[in-house]
Scaffold this active site. Sequence first.
Site, PDB file in Angstrom:
ATOM      1  N   SER A 145       0.833  -1.190   0.000  1.00  0.00           N
ATOM      2  CA  SER A 145       0.000   0.000   0.000  1.00  0.00           C
ATOM      3  C   SER A 145       0.880   1.256   0.000  1.00  0.00           C
ATOM      4  CB  SER A 145      -0.967  -0.046   1.183  1.00  0.00           C
ATOM      5  OG  SER A 145      -2.035   0.859   1.021  1.00  0.00           O
ATOM      6  N   GLU A 238     -10.159  -4.407  -5.593  1.00  0.00           N
ATOM      7  CA  GLU A 238      -9.845  -3.290  -4.703  1.00  0.00           C
ATOM      8  C   GLU A 238      -9.750  -1.962  -5.447  1.00  0.00           C
ATOM      9  OE1 GLU A 238      -5.930  -2.916  -3.015  1.00  0.00           O
ATOM     10  OE2 GLU A 238      -5.175  -4.541  -4.305  1.00  0.00           O
ATOM     11  N   HIS A 268      -7.658  -5.842   0.128  1.00  0.00           N
ATOM     12  CA  HIS A 268      -6.414  -5.071   0.072  1.00  0.00           C
ATOM     13  C   HIS A 268      -5.368  -5.632   1.031  1.00  0.00           C
ATOM     14  CE1 HIS A 268      -3.959  -1.457  -0.438  1.00  0.00           C
ATOM     15  NE2 HIS A 268      -3.951  -1.264   0.868  1.00  0.00           N
TER      16      HIS A 268
END
Length: 297
Positions: A145, A238, A268
């Site tokens: 991320s 996602e 995610h």
Amino acid sequence: MSIQLFVADKVVRLTMKRRFRRNPTVMELRAIMAEMPIRPAPKRIAVETVDLGGVAAECLAPRGADENGAILYIHGGGFVAGVPANHRPLTWRLAEGVGVPVYAIDYRLAPEHPYPAALDDCVAAYRALLAKGISPGRIAIGGDSAGGNLTLVTALKLKALGLPLPAALVCLSPVTDQDGFESRTLNAKSDAMFDVRMIPSVPPLYCPGADPNDPFVSPYRGDVAGLPPTLFHCSRDELLRDDSIQMAQKMKAAGVDTTIEIWPGVFHVWQVTADVLPEARRAVANIVTFLKARLAR
């Protein structure tokens, strides 16, 4: 889809996504990640806090680890949240699978420490690994991320500084462009974790006033030629799916050895739930295979 994933998907939707609907700001991640239980690594994995160029890091090493190799891991959390221990179910498995220490850094978080503080910490930690005598050809950088973003921008920064690049990059659902791509709206319902309204809250906290074209903020805008072999993982469902797809396509077009895996039905950064989900353990196994081939002695 395993029964474990079926249940986990429902739990994530009822907890995280519901909270983001009530409070659609990335800062909500700080509270959520602070509430996450810290799972211990198995006793066969040594865990200690070390200093890497002034940056604290959680070092995870299996018995007989090859100290001449290293994985620098950069955790996610929207640039504002998280600690390395949140990711132990992933990081200890990488250490054991690849057979080298994983250094999961505790970089400075926004908004208290906005851009470029986190990037500076990543570069300092990498320099420290080189100073330990570890060859860049035996170092991989990975992250998820926001940490996936920092993985890519660290590589771009090292290139700009003329420093030797690592042997490989691993990017798990990275943020690659602050303006974003179509999946951030197309997957608004299918994303199990995030509310699309939280996305615009990130730049004012992480990089206030920064130009979204800055490649050290949006690596998709950078010159990616010459970057190391890179593995991308993302979920088909996602919000950040296209960040991986578009970045992988750009890197392939520039001649970078690039692999992308798009997993259906997962949420995610599902890899951090490897203690629970078989899909996460399979994903980690794929990462290990990729890294072992590139960190060969």
